[in-house]
Write a protein that holds these residues in place. Structure first.
Motif, PDB file in Angstrom:
ATOM      1  N   TYR A 134      46.525  62.335 -39.516  1.00 19.32           N
ATOM      2  CA  TYR A 134      46.327  62.767 -38.157  1.00 19.32           C
ATOM      3  C   TYR A 134      47.373  63.835 -37.879  1.00 19.32           C
ATOM      4  CZ  TYR A 134      46.477  62.349 -33.173  1.00 19.32           C
ATOM      5  OH  TYR A 134      46.725  62.514 -31.918  1.00 19.32           O
ATOM      6  N   HIS A 135      46.632  65.158 -37.263  1.00 20.83           N
ATOM      7  CA  HIS A 135      47.590  66.186 -36.888  1.00 20.83           C
ATOM      8  C   HIS A 135      48.629  66.670 -37.926  1.00 20.83           C
ATOM      9  CE1 HIS A 135      47.566  65.895 -32.242  1.00 20.83           C
ATOM     10  NE2 HIS A 135      46.323  65.873 -32.808  1.00 20.83           N
ATOM     11  N   TYR A 136      48.037  66.490 -39.147  1.00 27.02           N
ATOM     12  CA  TYR A 136      48.768  66.958 -40.376  1.00 27.02           C
ATOM     13  C   TYR A 136      48.241  68.518 -40.659  1.00 27.02           C
ATOM     14  CZ  TYR A 136      50.820  68.114 -44.900  1.00 27.02           C
ATOM     15  OH  TYR A 136      51.459  68.677 -45.808  1.00 27.02           O
ATOM     16  N   PRO A 137      48.686  69.726 -40.466  1.00 30.24           N
ATOM     17  CA  PRO A 137      48.116  70.938 -40.426  1.00 30.24           C
ATOM     18  C   PRO A 137      47.967  71.644 -41.715  1.00 30.24           C
ATOM     19  CG  PRO A 137      50.826  70.883 -39.977  1.00 30.24           C
ATOM     20  CD  PRO A 137      50.575  69.567 -40.141  1.00 30.24           C
ATOM     21  N   PHE A 138      48.327  70.719 -42.937  1.00 28.40           N
ATOM     22  CA  PHE A 138      47.978  71.365 -44.338  1.00 28.40           C
ATOM     23  C   PHE A 138      46.743  70.355 -44.682  1.00 28.40           C
ATOM     24  CE2 PHE A 138      52.264  72.446 -42.896  1.00 28.40           C
ATOM     25  CZ  PHE A 138      51.986  73.778 -42.764  1.00 28.40           C
ATOM     26  N   THR A 139      46.223  69.491 -44.176  1.00 26.72           N
ATOM     27  CA  THR A 139      45.005  68.878 -44.606  1.00 26.72           C
ATOM     28  C   THR A 139      43.874  69.680 -45.409  1.00 26.72           C
ATOM     29  OG1 THR A 139      45.532  67.377 -42.840  1.00 26.72           O
ATOM     30  CG2 THR A 139      43.280  67.075 -44.167  1.00 26.72           C
ATOM     31  N   ASN A 140      43.586  69.262 -46.545  1.00 33.15           N
ATOM     32  CA  ASN A 140      42.554  70.198 -47.236  1.00 33.15           C
ATOM     33  C   ASN A 140      41.510  69.003 -48.341  1.00 33.15           C
ATOM     34  OD1 ASN A 140      43.485  70.511 -50.072  1.00 33.15           O
ATOM     35  ND2 ASN A 140      45.219  70.977 -48.830  1.00 33.15           N
ATOM     36  N   MET A 163      51.668  75.526 -54.543  1.00 31.85           N
ATOM     37  CA  MET A 163      52.003  74.177 -54.212  1.00 31.85           C
ATOM     38  C   MET A 163      52.813  73.260 -55.293  1.00 31.85           C
ATOM     39  SD  MET A 163      50.701  72.925 -51.081  1.00 31.85           S
ATOM     40  CE  MET A 163      50.682  71.227 -51.502  1.00 31.85           C
ATOM     41  N   SER A 164      53.003  74.013 -56.366  1.00 34.55           N
ATOM     42  CA  SER A 164      53.583  73.427 -57.589  1.00 34.55           C
ATOM     43  C   SER A 164      55.168  72.856 -57.032  1.00 34.55           C
ATOM     44  CB  SER A 164      53.997  74.402 -58.593  1.00 34.55           C
ATOM     45  OG  SER A 164      54.806  75.411 -58.071  1.00 34.55           O
ATOM     46  N   GLN A 165      55.531  73.209 -55.949  1.00 41.77           N
ATOM     47  CA  GLN A 165      57.012  72.711 -55.451  1.00 41.77           C
ATOM     48  C   GLN A 165      56.961  71.431 -54.844  1.00 41.77           C
ATOM     49  OE1 GLN A 165      58.632  74.973 -52.003  1.00 41.77           O
ATOM     50  NE2 GLN A 165      57.568  76.359 -52.829  1.00 41.77           N
ATOM     51  N   PHE A 166      55.631  71.055 -54.418  1.00 43.91           N
ATOM     52  CA  PHE A 166      55.443  69.814 -53.719  1.00 43.91           C
ATOM     53  C   PHE A 166      54.895  68.468 -54.687  1.00 43.91           C
ATOM     54  CE2 PHE A 166      55.057  73.182 -50.612  1.00 43.91           C
ATOM     55  CZ  PHE A 166      55.770  72.777 -49.708  1.00 43.91           C
ATOM     56  N   LYS A 193      53.617  62.967 -45.851  1.00 44.69           N
ATOM     57  CA  LYS A 193      54.513  62.310 -46.451  1.00 44.69           C
ATOM     58  C   LYS A 193      55.159  63.228 -47.807  1.00 44.69           C
ATOM     59  CE  LYS A 193      53.706  57.827 -47.582  1.00 44.69           C
ATOM     60  NZ  LYS A 193      53.127  56.915 -48.691  1.00 44.69           N
ATOM     61  N   CYS A 194      54.318  63.851 -48.308  1.00 46.76           N
ATOM     62  CA  CYS A 194      54.576  64.879 -49.569  1.00 46.76           C
ATOM     63  C   CYS A 194      54.290  66.212 -49.195  1.00 46.76           C
ATOM     64  CB  CYS A 194      53.697  64.135 -50.787  1.00 46.76           C
ATOM     65  SG  CYS A 194      52.199  64.466 -50.792  1.00 46.76           S
ATOM     66  N   GLY A 195      53.604  66.619 -48.605  1.00 47.20           N
ATOM     67  CA  GLY A 195      53.182  68.023 -48.451  1.00 47.20           C
ATOM     68  C   GLY A 195      54.171  68.817 -47.817  1.00 47.20           C
ATOM     69  N   HIS A 367      55.960  77.808 -41.982  1.00 49.49           N
ATOM     70  CA  HIS A 367      55.972  76.512 -42.779  1.00 49.49           C
ATOM     71  C   HIS A 367      56.347  77.002 -44.169  1.00 49.49           C
ATOM     72  CE1 HIS A 367      52.223  78.305 -44.858  1.00 49.49           C
ATOM     73  NE2 HIS A 367      51.787  78.276 -43.845  1.00 49.49           N
ATOM     74  N   ASP A 368      56.510  75.662 -44.900  1.00 52.73           N
ATOM     75  CA  ASP A 368      57.074  75.985 -46.560  1.00 52.73           C
ATOM     76  C   ASP A 368      56.285  75.983 -47.484  1.00 52.73           C
ATOM     77  OD1 ASP A 368      56.614  73.421 -45.925  1.00 52.73           O
ATOM     78  OD2 ASP A 368      58.483  72.555 -46.726  1.00 52.73           O
ATOM     79  N   ARG A 369      54.959  76.144 -47.152  1.00 54.31           N
ATOM     80  CA  ARG A 369      54.123  76.597 -48.293  1.00 54.31           C
ATOM     81  C   ARG A 369      53.759  77.975 -48.497  1.00 54.31           C
ATOM     82  NH1 ARG A 369      48.190  74.902 -47.348  1.00 54.31           N
ATOM     83  NH2 ARG A 369      47.855  76.804 -46.290  1.00 54.31           N
TER      84      ARG A 369
END
Ligand code: ZN
Ligand code: ZN
Ligand code: FE
Length: 765
Positions: A134-140, A163-166, A193-195, A367-369
């Motif tokens: 919910y409201h997570y901006p990096f959902t895919n 994404m390798s750093q996550f 939680k993880c992204g 953001h940090d991606r």
């Protein structure tokens, strides 16, 4: 061939081998096959090979048939099946269905997927209060998300992306490994939680206290300007319904008139402000999610400052969950313009944004991606129901285009031109066009051009032996290309490349007539060309007819000030009388016109140009429609706008030798101006004259050569009126007409033409 299963007397067990070709890799095709097989309790396996996907499927004949029917109607969002071939096999008694490791990878066509707009399922996830995203901006998921912009290397695997750093959490890992899950092998899979996380910063790079979204929404509503990190770079965003915010952005960005693109909360809102046909709606909703140029409704109350002097508006809809979250009930439309300093490359890193966009943006939503490579928004318009690409970038790059090449042709790198630069790699009959890079006059853009070309070549394993570039001796793109010192250097004439580019995208090989209209291109005689009727093919061309060359006083500088070009045309066509008229038309330019007159008389710094773009500039200036070109194509666009729905009757013109002369046209306009004829009518008559001139020239070429196919290319064909009217006129004359759709008619399509000219010439030897 068929055997009876024990205990299933009426069920005949069969096995089929199914070979699927087309766009079927990296689009979730194997998990889809797995799900459909499991659903019907069928056995066998599926794998990727170098040609596509292979399935062996075994089970009761009815279920197998049903499975095959399902495959033929594959509902996957990103898949595009070109062929399904089925052969019968002896059943082997498989008892499971497996997704097998890929066979022979690394040998076939390497595919790097393009970025994909958020899919309806993920959008639903983000909107659902119960969902963990919910409201997570990096959902895919497998159907959507970043691709090209985050890939560092091939094969496309999470550890070769930014994404390798996550590290995926337990739940995300489960989704990633479970073939029945929508996120099976979704490389950028992530959750709160993880992204990656979004953060809102002020101009000093300090995080603003509180929830980023709430802050972002309230800042936008308060008229502030936000720099927003998206898929392929930063945007500058403000509330499009707030005229003050729009003006603030214009003044800070130093961009007085060039239309801003907007992002609209949803399609219904788009419809409220713009006319929208079916094709346009499909494009807006497509996985590529480009900006689409739409005609604004007359009852729309949007600020005029969004697109001054224009009746159109470039619109897109939110294509990532982050964008989606920038809207609420009170925010329905945002300006979303490229986050760059004028002429420089799109900003992609957060620190770079603080530095480069600090004078424009009040706050930074970042953001940090990491974004590994830049990619601007793509831009299209729909003309007569057909999409026409204006800028091919995000969502389309680096998807290959099939093009006609001779057997056993070498691999080619084509550098493109200096404006709207894109490059092109050619290998095995596929053209890989790079992203929109922009104007190579800046060292920073040239650097981006070099790096992007090198990286894409490496990833696609293209090893060019031929390098193609524009003949223009002063083009940066050509200088850089020559520096590559490849075995085979192939300079290509600008307008020949335009012709070849349109032939290529239409899969033509034989000779054609080319009507090539643009602003500037270096011609064979060292003058500037741009209103050309050519005949030829990939290997060679003839200049059959062209617009009358007229001096550009002061060279390139005149492009910015159309009145200069107008004065030159008046002098050229009407002599001293023309200068008097120019002084009357542009009274505030009295002194400059005197100077200009002297320059023209003494042929000082006044290169000749047979340019369609400069002719449009001239008429726009004569009619007082546009005095200054603050962006490419402003004058023709504003001219087309005043001509809408006006009386059209072509001015007389003549063809003298190979030249389409403008004297009678300019005479006619001057006379109409003196008689006070309506400006819109004059503009419309002018446009009609251009169409008649080029149609007449094409007709003469047909009579001389017997050719009946015409390609239309060059930046002037971005003008929907010229495209539609000339096409209609030529059709009436019985020509077969080919135009650009998938790649831009402007210099953004040049590289493709260069590559094809080089490869076909090479095959001669
Ligand atoms: Zn999705
Ligand atoms: Zn997770
Ligand atoms: Fe051009």
């Amino acid at each position: 061939m068929a055997v009876r299963l024990p205990g299933q007397r009426d069920t005949i067990r069969v096995r089929r081998r199914v070979e699927v070709t087309g766009l079927v890799q990296g689009v979730g095709f194997r998990p889809y096959v797995y799900r459909e097989a499991k659903k019907r309790s069928l056995y066998g396996w599926v794998l990727n090979n170098k040609y596509g996907v292979v399935v062996e499927i075994e089970g009761p004949v009815a279920a197998v048939d049903e499975f095959l029917t399902e495959l033929r109607h594959c509902p996957l969002r990103l898949a595009c099946i070109s062929d399904i071939r089925c052969t019968n096999q002896e059943p082997v008694g498989d008892e499971t269905f497996l997704i097998r490791e890929s066979a022979g990878e690394g040998e076939g066509v390497i595919r790097i997927p393009a970025d994909v707009a958020v899919c309806p399922h993920c959008r639903a996830d983000v909107q659902s209060l119960e969902n963990r995203r919910y409201h997570y901006p990096f959902t895919n998921c497998t159907d959507c998300g970043p691709r090209y912009t985050i890939i560092e290397s091939v094969p496309y695997d999470r550890n070769q992306t930014t994404m390798s750093q996550f590290t995926m959490c337990e739940e995300c890992t489960y989704e990633y490994l479970e073939p029945l899950d929508r996120r099976f092998h979704a490389q950028p899979n992530a959750c709160p939680k993880c992204g990656p996380q979004a953060v809102l910063q002020d101009g000093q790079g300090e995080t603003v206290a509180g929830y980023w979204r709430e802050n972002a929404l309230s800042f936008l509503k308060a008229g502030h300007i936000l720099a927003v990190k998206g898929l392929g770079g930063f945007h500058l965003a403000c509330d499009a319904n707030n005229p003050d915010a729009v003006e603030l952005l214009r003044s800070r960005k130093g961009r007085p008139a060039r239309p801003f693109a907007v992002m609209c909360r949803n399609i219904d809102l788009v419809r409220r402000h713009c006319n929208l046909n079916e094709t346009e709606e499909i494009l807006l909703n497509s996985p590529e999610s480009p900006i689409v140029v739409l005609r604004r409704r007359s009852d729309s109350l949007l600020p005029g400052g969004l697109a001054p002097g224009s009746g159109t508006l470039g619109v897109m809809i939110p294509y990532t969950p982050l964008h989606f979250l920038l809207f609420d009930d009170q925010l329905e439309m945002l300006v979303m313009t490229s986050g760059n300093e004028s002429g420089l490359p799109l900003v992609k890193d957060s620190e770079e944004a603080l530095r480069g966009l600090g004078h424009v943006a009040d706050f930074f939503l970042t953001h940090d991606r990491p974004i590994h490579r830049r990619c601007d928004d793509s831009l299209l318009q729909v003309v007569e129901g057909e999409p026409c690409m204006l800028r091919r970038s995000r969502g389309y790059v680096p998807t290959p285009l099939p093009v006609p090449v001779p057997r056993q042709s070498p691999q080619v790198f084509a550098a493109g031109g200096d404006y709207k630069n894109t490059f092109c790699l050619l290998k095995d009959g596929f053209a890989y066009l790079g992203p929109h890079i922009g104007d190579l006059a800046y060292a920073e853009t040239r650097q981006v051009h070099l790096v992007a070309a090198k990286e894409l070549g490496e990833m696609l394993e293209v090893h060019p032996t031929v390098v193609a570039f524009d003949h223009h001796p002063g083009y940066y793109s050509s200088v850089l290309a020559r520096q590559q010192q490849l075995r085979d250097s192939q300079p290509v004439w600008h307008h020949h490349a335009h012709l070849a580019s349109c032939m290529g995208e239409n899969m033509l090989t034989g000779p054609v007539i080319g009507v090539i209209c643009d602003g500037t291109g270096y011609g064979q005689d060292g003058t500037i060309w741009g209103g050309e009727v050519l005949s030829g093919d990939y290997r060679d061309f003839q200049r059959e007819y062209h617009l009358e060359p007229v001096p550009i006083p002061g060279g390139e500088g005149a492009v910015r000030y159309p009145w200069r070009m107008a004065a030159s045309y008046l002098w050229h066509c009407l002599g001293e009388e023309g200068i008097t008229l120019a002084a009357a038309l542009f009274p505030d330019r009295d002194r400059e016109i005197n100077l200009l007159h002297k320059m023209l008389e003494h042929d000082f710094n006044s290169p000749l140009a047979s340019s369609c773009g400069r002719l449009y500039d001239t008429v726009a200036a004569l009619l007082g429609v546009c005095r200054e070109n603050t962006y490419d194509g402003q004058a023709p666009m504003e001219l087309a706008e005043v001509a809408l729905g006006c009386e059209r009757e072509a001015y007389p013109f003549s063809i003298e030798g190979k030249i389409l002369t403008c004297k009678r046209l300019i005479h006619g306009i001057a006379a109409d101006l003196r008689q006070g004829r309506d400006v819109g009518d004059i503009a419309a008559s002018f446009e009609k004259t251009v169409v008649e001139m080029f149609a007449a020239a094409a007709e003469r070429v047909r009579q001389q050569t017997g050719l009946n196919r015409v390609v239309l290319s060059g930046g002037s064909f971005q003008n929907p009126y010229l495209l539609t009217a000339l096409r209609a006129r030529l059709r009436l004359l019985g020509f077969q007409i080919f135009t650009h759709k998938l790649i831009p008619a402007n210099d953004g399509g040049l590289a493709l033409g260069q590559a094809l000219v080089a490869v076909w010439r090479r095959s001669d030897n």
